[in-house]
Each structure stands twice: as structure tokens, then as C-alpha cells.
Design an enzyme around this catalytic site. Sequence first.
Site, mmCIF file in Angstrom:
data_model
loop_
_atom_site.group_PDB
_atom_site.id
_atom_site.type_symbol
_atom_site.label_atom_id
_atom_site.label_comp_id
_atom_site.label_asym_id
_atom_site.label_seq_id
_atom_site.Cartn_x
_atom_site.Cartn_y
_atom_site.Cartn_z
ATOM 1 C CG ASP A 407 -1.904 1.061 1.324
ATOM 2 O OD1 ASP A 407 -2.266 1.606 0.261
ATOM 3 O OD2 ASP A 407 -2.360 1.377 2.448
ATOM 4 C CD GLU A 410 -0.256 5.274 -3.966
ATOM 5 O OE1 GLU A 410 0.280 5.512 -2.864
ATOM 6 O OE2 GLU A 410 -1.045 4.352 -4.150
ATOM 7 C CG ASP A 484 -8.357 4.233 0.276
ATOM 8 O OD1 ASP A 484 -8.189 2.998 0.335
ATOM 9 O OD2 ASP A 484 -7.594 5.061 0.813
HETATM 10 O O1 MIG Z 1 -4.300 6.073 3.947
HETATM 11 O O2 MIG Z 1 -3.483 0.903 5.680
HETATM 12 O O3 MIG Z 1 -5.951 2.053 0.377
HETATM 13 O O4 MIG Z 1 -6.810 -0.176 1.819
HETATM 14 O O5 MIG Z 1 -6.725 -0.002 4.603
HETATM 15 C C1 MIG Z 1 -4.775 4.871 4.461
HETATM 16 C C2 MIG Z 1 -4.656 1.605 5.841
HETATM 17 C C3 MIG Z 1 -3.754 3.782 4.225
HETATM 18 C C4 MIG Z 1 -4.967 2.960 2.354
HETATM 19 C C5 MIG Z 1 -5.404 1.723 1.641
HETATM 20 C C6 MIG Z 1 -6.399 0.993 2.479
HETATM 21 C C7 MIG Z 1 -5.772 0.641 3.800
HETATM 22 C C8 MIG Z 1 -5.306 1.923 4.500
HETATM 23 N N1 MIG Z 1 -4.368 2.633 3.633
#
Ligand code: MIG
Length: 784
Positions: A407, A410, A484
Site C-alpha cells: 500500500d 505511489e 479507497d
Molecule cells: O491512507 O493501511 O488504500 O486499503 O486499509 C490509508 C490503511 C492507508 C490505504 C489503503 C487501504 C488501507 C489503509 N491505507
Amino acid sequence: MLEDTSFAIHPGTEKQNEAAAYHDIGSVIDQEKVDDTYHFTCENGRIAICFYTDSIVRIVMNPKEAPKMKGSRSVIPEPKHVEVREEITSDLHLLHTAKLRLSISKSPFRMNIFDQEGKELVAEGEHGMAWRESGEIAVFKEMDVADHFYGFGEKAGFLDKRGEVYEMWNTDVYAPHNPETDPLYESIPFFMTLRKGKAHGIFFDNSYRSWFDMRSFGDRYAYRAEGGELDYYVMAGPGPKEVVYQYTYLTGRMPLPPKWAIGYHQSRYSYQTEQEVRTIVQNFIDRDIPLDVVHLDIHYMNGYRVFTFDEENFPNPEQLIKDLREMGVRVVPIVDPGVKKDPEYPVYQEGVNKDLFCKYLEGDIYFGDVWPGTSAFPDFTDEESRTWWAEKHRFYTDIGIEGIWNDMNEPAVFNETKTMDVQVMHRNDGSPATHRELHNLYGLLMGKATYEGLKDQLNGRRPFLLTRAGFAGIQRYAAVWTGDNRSFWEHLQMSLPMVMNLGLSGVAFTGPDVGGFAHHTNGELLARWTQVGAFTPFFRNHSAIGFLYQEPWRFGERYEAVIKEYIRMRYRWMPQFYSLFAKASKQGLPVMRPLFMEFPDDEKTYNLNDQFMIGDNVIIAPILAPAVVDRAVYLPEGEWIEAASGKVYQGKQTYLIHAELEDLPLFIKKGTAVMQTEWTSNQDKSWKRVSMDIYAGEDEERYRFTYYDDDGETFAYQHGSYLELEVEIVSTKTAVNVEIVNRNGDYVPAYGQIDVQVIGRKDGQDVIINGDKMNGSNYLSLAE
Ligand code: MIG
């Protein structure tokens, strides 16, 4: 903010046609062929052209110097020697392969590309290749009234992208996800144009911030990037499937996932303790709801330090993983790129001591704020950092973990720009370049490091990787979830074209958070979304902190029953899915597809957003709005059988189909087959029986498909241990003939035979298997 008021549309904001602001490439002044590359020197820049296959040509323009023809992080093959016939006249330069014809006019340089039949694919007119002093490069192409555009990776909005403008710049967007929200997490600068049933593709291999504009220039479209060379590939098609095949020939295909990764995943931001995880899984077991994976979000860590577990809440992860594994469930933990700046944290110490973090040219480490607070970021553009990161994963694989969730790659940073400072200078395996140039590659290269590390460590077992960010080629390493979204019906609707366009962009293994991530879901939405999720390639229910829990049983018995039924349906369809995943890994073809992929001559399918196909013979037309129990369903050419009722529908028509909450409209093409199995239990997910359900035709329908199976979790298939059956079904008035026309591989599955069931058989129709007339039980033996 003034931009949020009507001030944003004050008079005088209208933009003029921008094409005029560029330097045109000008006329050809010199030309030469070096090896297999055609070089053109123009008044305002230099161009090189070479072929990768008969059907794929690469065109590179550099405004100042000879194009470097660099390799890229996305493209795997080298150019090939292709037979090219060259013809030169006073104003034209022609290059012909067996599949493509390039016609270059010299004053000024303009390139038109035709297929072998002489149909124009790509054309330049008043404007062609161009650039600006700022370093921006661009190209303008003629847009036909009949053109429809698809692909572009992960984009909101509808299926057909004509009339849209898209930006490629991987961005963490929590909210909103509107049709106009752009860019999102994943950038894939590839698109396909469909024109009167024929398709061709363009891959713009440039990792700078870039744009595709099918809106602003009337009968012209353009793509451009902030810097770098104008480097792009044209793929000849001629159909949508060939284009995806060609694009994935260039950028690679997904490795065959383990079967468990194709099952149902349950997630939550976050299950916060071992006990909570056990309770969740126990619920699935007790309720006999299929579950393959439970995800651990950021709370499993100690202060969000990657490669740690919180000692209080997760005191014995190894035992947890072992116990769940015995129940038939695997654990996939999240791993973000940010490494907490903490001088007492060994991962941070190592990263600093071994000089593995992203830095400025001047030598300072770049720090950004993410979950752990101030953090450093591994420089995945460099082999040394990638290998280090890969090795770190032994922390997980040593305790039985086989899948990782990436996650925030980017990379997302909590600041105004939402990401890393573009001035950071990446090492880039010996060719240093700024984050401005390499930003879009960060997630891809993190994926490469992670996937290769896992593969190394799993002793021949297949890894699973899930990622949020990526770039062209990400399919080689990871499945992609679409970030999200929210628990809105609109987001359920929007997920269909998004997943279909990702599939067309080479990423076959994708899906949204089922039920919606943020906001509060409800039983009806979750049930309808689970019906869709059962047929999207990646199937995970995930929800955010602060919103209602949304496991299958949270909204009462009626909804639980529906949700359970559709998760089970996914498992009954597993042999069909697995065969489609095998095809995707070999040919790049998406598992979930828009209808136009199979019916490219049918205009009704060109922007059909609320229906999709699984493979080439199954249409799903889900209910996508509350309280709706009837919907219009368009069925293309052929005869279609509604799976639930057995009712036959003539194609090329629209029907009003009834579907109570318990029902999902699903149609199978007459004369074809689907492979199915039965659900046993969470503990034992092996297929006990496999059946081939043939939907009998009668009018000489001829259908070929490939059934694929193997052990589902190792790489033994790469050494011949698989079963591949090419099956042909021919239906006539008097018989349904099933024939194995080809068998490959030496794997003999435990189920030993395939039961053949013929649905909708007419009186007087025999079932003939491999030439033998069957009575009573029909089956194909797999014994060798
Ligand atoms: O900004 O790890 O898209 O699936 O649960 C939040 C917490 C960070 C974003 C991900 C989401 C995940 C969440 N993450």
C-alpha cells in the site's frame, strides 16, 4: 478555496487550442538506416523507428539529439529482425511489414500507419510530433468519428474514454472517487482504439507525468509528457484481443497465481489483535462461508514499523499463521514503503548504514510523513535496495506467510503534493534520475523487489502480491485493487468499467474493495456487491476504520445467506476461473472483459458499462442500484441461456430481467461449456469433482476452450506438471459431440475424471464423447 466556488468558471478561463504552442518536428533533412533502425533527421528533432514484431512498431522522437532507444522498466523484449520492405519516393518514405504499413511524408514529417488491408490505424495531419522549450514532448493524431478509446489503466468514469482527458501520475486519492477524479493510484499509459470493429493499440512508454487528451482538439487527440523522449509503440491488432496480446508481449503477463489467491479474501482496516483475527476466521468456519485469506492492515505492526509485529496485540504471529493455515486460511500482511526514522529500529539503521534510501543529489536522505511519522523510503530504482528489501521479507516468509499487500507505494506522503519531492535523485541502477522522471515507477519497482524476494524464499511455492500503485508491466508482479472507494452504489457501478479497462491494460488480476472501503455499507449493497465480486478477478471485502464492520454476517440472516451463496458460487466456478487465469498468464487476455472484446462489430457493446463477461461465453448483468429487482440486459449475437432459469434468449436484443436480492442475472452462450466444482469445506478446498456443464446447442455450434489445472500452489507446472485439455464441442440436431482435441502436460488430478453434464438437451440428441455414444453417466476419464 476560490477554486471550489463559482470563481473557478469566471469569464476568460477558456483555454485556446494548445497545439500551436509547440515546435513542430518539421521536414526531413536526412535519413539513414542503421542495423534495423530507421533514423530521420528533421529540422526540429530526430526520430528513430524500429520493429518488435510484424505487428508492433516503436517510434522515438528526441527534440535535440539522436534518440537513445533506451530499454525501459516496462518493456521486456528487444526489437526483432522483421522483414521490412522499404520504398522511397521524393515525398514519401514507406516501410512495410507483413502486418503494418508506415507511410511517412517528408515535408513536414508526418506518419500514417495502415494495417495489411490498407485500413488506416494512426494518422497525423496538421500537427504531428512536437515539443516545447520546457522539455515537454507531444504528438497529435487524427481522431475518426468512429473511434472509441479504452485502457489507460485505473481510471474512473465509463468504459469508453472518448471525450476524456487523463493524467498519468500515481496519486493517493482517499476521497472523492468521482467520475472526474483523476489521476488515481495506478498509471498505465496504454490505450486501445476501436474503430468499426477493428482495434489497434498505443503504448506511450514514458514515466514522467503525462496526459492523454481525447477531448480538447476536436477531430484530433494528443498525448504528451513533461519530459523525456516521445517514445511509443503502435500495435496493429486487428482485434481487441490481439491488441492486448501484443501489449502484454511487450510488457509481460501475470505469473499464474496460486489457487488460494483467486479465492475469497476478508480484510479490515484493521483487525487489531490476534484474538480478533481468530474470531473472524472462526466465524467463517462455523458459518461454513468460504475463506482463503485474511489480511492484516497496519495495526499488526509495532508503531507502524514494517517487518515487525506489535508484541502486545500480536504476541505469537507464527502460531496464529500456523493455526489459521490448519483451518484452511492464509494471512496476508500489509507492507508500506515508508521506514520509520528511529535510530533504534534495525531496518532504519540498515537502510541508513547501507545507503539504501532515496536521497537528494546533495546526499541528504529524503524524509516524508506517513503512518509511522517521519520516514525514509527505499530507493527501489536501485538493485541494491531492491535486493535488501526482498531479503527483509524473510521476516514474513519464515513464519509461513506467502502473500504480501503493498500500500502507499505511489509513494503516498502526507503533504501538499501527496508524494515525494520530485527533486529527489534516484540511483536508478546506474542512470540517476529525478523523482519527477521516475515517480510513476516507484510502485512497479517495489512490486518487483517484493515479488522476486517472495519467490526466492517460498521454496517453489507461488507468491501472491497485491499492490495499490503501479505502472505498465505491474501485472508481472502483482494483483491490483482499486484503492479507497466508498460504500456507495455509484462506486459499485463505477468499479465495472474500471476493472474492465484495467484488464484491457494488461492487468488481469484486479478488483475493488467489495462492500466499499470508506463510509458505511448496508446489507443490500454488500449482497449486491458480493454478487459482482464473486466474478471479479480479485475478490476481497475490505472496510475502513471508523465505519461499520462488513463481514458477511454483519447485516442479518437474509443478507448473510445471499452473501454466503455467492462466495460459494465463486468456489463452484473455480475450475472455470483457474482456466481463465491460466489463459491470462499465457496470452494476457483479461479474465473479466467488456462485451466488445468478444463482439467488436456490435456497437451496442462499445460503452456498455453495467454488464461484463467472464471469458468468452458468460455474461453477467448484476443489479447495481438499491431496491431494483428488474433490469435491462443486452444480449449480443447468439442464443443465451439464463443460468438460473434455463430460459433461452435470442441475442441482439434487450430484455427486462427479474432478479430478487437472491439472484444474479448470468447468461451462458448456447453451444458452449463452463467448468464447475463443488464446495467441500474451508479446511479442504481441493476439488473433489469437476464437471463440464455443456449448454446444448443444435445448429452446428462449434466451441473450443481450454481447461487447465495443476497443483495450484507450486511452480511444478513450469516443468510439465499440469493438465491442459483443449476441448471442442459441436452441437447438432442429433448430438452434442465433446472431443478432446489436444491434451498437454503430465498432471493427473486426484478427481480422475470430468463429469459431463449436458443442459438443455433435446429429445433425440445423443451425447458423444470422443466418438463414443454415452448412456447413463457421462464422463471423461483423465487416467493416462
Ligand atoms: O491512507 O493501511 O488504500 O486499503 O486499509 C490509508 C490503511 C492507508 C490505504 C489503503 C487501504 C488501507 C489503509 N491505507
